[in-house]
Design an enzyme around this catalytic site. Structure first.
Site, mmCIF file in Angstrom:
data_model
loop_
_atom_site.group_PDB
_atom_site.id
_atom_site.type_symbol
_atom_site.label_atom_id
_atom_site.label_comp_id
_atom_site.label_asym_id
_atom_site.label_seq_id
_atom_site.Cartn_x
_atom_site.Cartn_y
_atom_site.Cartn_z
ATOM 1 N N HIS A 1 0.866 -1.206 -0.028
ATOM 2 C CA HIS A 1 0.052 0.135 0.165
ATOM 3 C C HIS A 1 0.959 1.197 -0.027
ATOM 4 C CE1 HIS A 1 0.128 -1.699 4.252
ATOM 5 N NE2 HIS A 1 0.512 -0.663 4.487
ATOM 6 N N ARG B 1 -1.054 11.329 4.076
ATOM 7 C CA ARG B 1 -1.808 12.064 4.987
ATOM 8 C C ARG B 1 -2.917 12.796 4.027
ATOM 9 N NH1 ARG B 1 3.430 12.407 6.193
ATOM 10 N NH2 ARG B 1 4.270 10.977 7.966
ATOM 11 N N GLU C 1 -3.500 3.719 1.695
ATOM 12 C CA GLU C 1 -3.688 3.760 3.158
ATOM 13 C C GLU C 1 -3.840 5.229 3.426
ATOM 14 O OE1 GLU C 1 -1.059 1.764 5.757
ATOM 15 O OE2 GLU C 1 -1.609 3.024 7.454
ATOM 16 N N ASN D 1 -4.701 12.811 10.927
ATOM 17 C CA ASN D 1 -4.346 13.109 12.013
ATOM 18 C C ASN D 1 -5.341 14.175 12.667
ATOM 19 O OD1 ASN D 1 -1.684 11.840 12.513
ATOM 20 N ND2 ASN D 1 -1.240 12.856 10.511
ATOM 21 N N HIS E 1 2.226 11.574 -8.812
ATOM 22 C CA HIS E 1 0.626 11.212 -8.683
ATOM 23 C C HIS E 1 0.618 9.724 -8.520
ATOM 24 C CE1 HIS E 1 2.124 10.715 -13.022
ATOM 25 N NE2 HIS E 1 1.904 9.541 -12.799
ATOM 26 N N GLU F 1 -3.548 9.945 -11.712
ATOM 27 C CA GLU F 1 -3.563 10.123 -13.189
ATOM 28 C C GLU F 1 -4.469 8.847 -13.755
ATOM 29 O OE1 GLU F 1 -0.026 8.518 -14.969
ATOM 30 O OE2 GLU F 1 -0.038 10.090 -16.575
HETATM 31 C C1 LIG Z 1 3.130 7.392 -18.527
HETATM 32 C C2 LIG Z 1 2.016 7.959 -17.631
HETATM 33 O O1 LIG Z 1 1.831 7.262 -16.284
HETATM 34 C C3 LIG Z 1 2.870 9.427 -17.100
HETATM 35 O O2 LIG Z 1 2.805 9.640 -15.902
HETATM 36 S S1 LIG Z 1 3.525 10.285 -18.315
HETATM 37 C C4 LIG Z 1 2.790 11.661 -17.929
HETATM 38 C C5 LIG Z 1 3.419 13.002 -17.970
HETATM 39 N N1 LIG Z 1 4.443 13.154 -17.266
HETATM 40 C C6 LIG Z 1 5.347 13.978 -17.241
HETATM 41 O O3 LIG Z 1 5.227 15.131 -18.002
HETATM 42 C C7 LIG Z 1 6.570 13.931 -16.236
HETATM 43 C C8 LIG Z 1 7.308 15.209 -16.154
HETATM 44 C C9 LIG Z 1 6.828 16.417 -15.483
HETATM 45 N N2 LIG Z 1 7.695 17.607 -15.881
HETATM 46 C C10 LIG Z 1 6.464 16.142 -14.112
HETATM 47 O O4 LIG Z 1 7.505 16.386 -13.391
HETATM 48 O O5 LIG Z 1 5.385 15.491 -13.625
HETATM 49 C C11 LIG Z 1 2.617 14.230 -17.744
HETATM 50 O O6 LIG Z 1 2.392 14.350 -16.768
HETATM 51 N N3 LIG Z 1 2.027 14.791 -19.099
HETATM 52 C C12 LIG Z 1 1.363 16.172 -18.871
HETATM 53 C C13 LIG Z 1 0.152 16.229 -20.081
HETATM 54 O O7 LIG Z 1 -0.600 16.715 -19.933
HETATM 55 O O8 LIG Z 1 0.202 15.162 -20.744
HETATM 56 NI NI NI Z 2 2.055 8.091 -14.380
#
Ligand SMILES: C[C@@H](O)C(=O)SC[C@H](NC(=O)CC[C@H](N)C(=O)O)C(=O)NCC(=O)O
Ligand code: NI
Length: 314
Positions: free
Chosen positions: A52, A56, A103, A107, A121, A169
């Site tokens: 898990h 918080r 999880e 608090n 995320h 995400e």
């Molecule tokens: C593959 C999938 O699980 C992802 O999370 S890729 C998503 C993508 N990630 C980033 O851009 C990472 C770099 C960024 N500077 C950070 O630090 O988060 C993302 O968030 N894309 C944004 C979009 O709108 O596509």
């Molecule tokens: Ni991702």
């Protein structure tokens, strides 16, 4: 907080993950044998699984309701620890014996946290992100990034912010989704350093990497099983960024082990930093140990037999 406990008894939230809900119940999945790393017999004998993510939240009942109604999660466990002034709720898409869980920690009296920059995320895999976004909106959820291909790629994603501000995400995925809780994304300052730690100290497999030069970042996916059926770490390196403020919201990921004492020795021998020596948690009895990764993110190993006993007592 009692409303949360009552909710556990009478949960009947909608299930947008019909594909996952109909997915054959994951057979009791033995944790993946950990990949042997040089000089550690224990790694090849241990059986580790991501259990898990611990973090918080500012409002337990509001967050539980949000996860149930927006994401279709089930409330799996709830415990209140008044002597230490906190409560925990565990939510996910299947029994904790075979599935990853969220999880939540509340608090008493603390209604907000600094999420920092390091935590990225949680990822939820779904068969149709466009449809899920509509369901999230209908349930009053906060869609912070509409559904569509990821920038610089093809995977359809969306982002939803939860009541505390954590980003979820939503990731579109073909086929069966036995484990919708797909990812824990953390930002790291040196990807090679992290890959070395997550493979040689934690015993994970490097599943894939993905460089996105247009948007100046590289991803590494690591876990104890394939992405299609296991929750994985997604480590993100932003070009030139060597460190991040951690905040005080995200806490750790828990990983199962057959023996916390042997794992503590293996972590130390592999150059890991043990921050909490192995032993029972006061009042609960579950044996744990804690270490930190090269960026300072906490990892807690949990004795698997004790963990299963905890589940039997719920
Ligand atoms: C593959 C999938 O699980 C992802 O999370 S890729 C998503 C993508 N990630 C980033 O851009 C990472 C770099 C960024 N500077 C950070 O630090 O988060 C993302 O968030 N894309 C944004 C979009 O709108 O596509
Ligand atoms: Ni991702």
């Amino acid at each position: 907080m009692q409303r949360a406990a009552a909710r556990l008894a009478s949960w009947t939230a909608p299930q947008p993950f019909t594909a996952a809900a109909r997915a054959p119940r994951a057979a009791r999945r033995m944790a993946a044998p950990v990949q042997a790393a040089a000089g550690s017999d224990w790694l090849s004998q241990d059986e580790r699984r991501m259990l898990h993510a611990v973090y918080r939240v500012g409002d337990m009942d509001k967050t539980i309701k949000y996860y149930q109604e927006c994401f279709g999660m089930k409330l799996l466990r709830y415990r209140d620890i008044p002597e230490d002034k906190y409560s925990n709720a565990f939510l996910g898409y299947g029994p904790e014996e075979t599935h990853f869980a969220m999880e939540l920690t509340y608090n008493y009296g603390v209604d907000s946290y600094d999420l920092g920059e390091g935590f990225g995320h949680f990822g939820i895999a779904a068969p149709d992100v466009y449809k899920l976004v509509d369901a999230v909106k209908a349930a009053g959820g906060n869609v912070s990034r509409e559904a569509g291909p990821v920038k610089g790629g093809k995977t359809v994603i969306a982002f939803v912010d939860d009541p505390t501000g954590y980003k979820f995400e939503l990731i579109q995925r073909e086929g069966e989704i036995p484990e919708p809780l797909a990812q824990v994304m953390l930002r790291v300052g040196d990807l090679d350093r992290s890959i070395k730690f997550y493979t040689e100290v934690l015993g994970m497999k490097l599943l894939r990497t993905r460089d996105n030069p247009e948007y100046k970042y590289t991803l590494a996916f690591l876990g104890y099983g394939p992405e299609e059926s296991s929750t994985v770490f997604e480590l993100t390196y932003n070009y030139g960024k060597e460190g991040y403020e951690k905040g005080n919201a995200y806490a750790q990921v828990a990983i199962s082990t057959k023996d916390v004492y042997k794992t503590a020795e293996q972590v130390k021998a592999a150059g890991g930093n043990v921050t909490r020596e192995p032993g029972p948690v006061p009042g609960i009895g579950t044996k744990i140990l804690a270490c930190t990764d090269p960026d300072g993110y906490k990892i807690v190993f949990v004795d698997n037999e004790d963990f299963l006993k905890e589940l039997e007592q719920k």
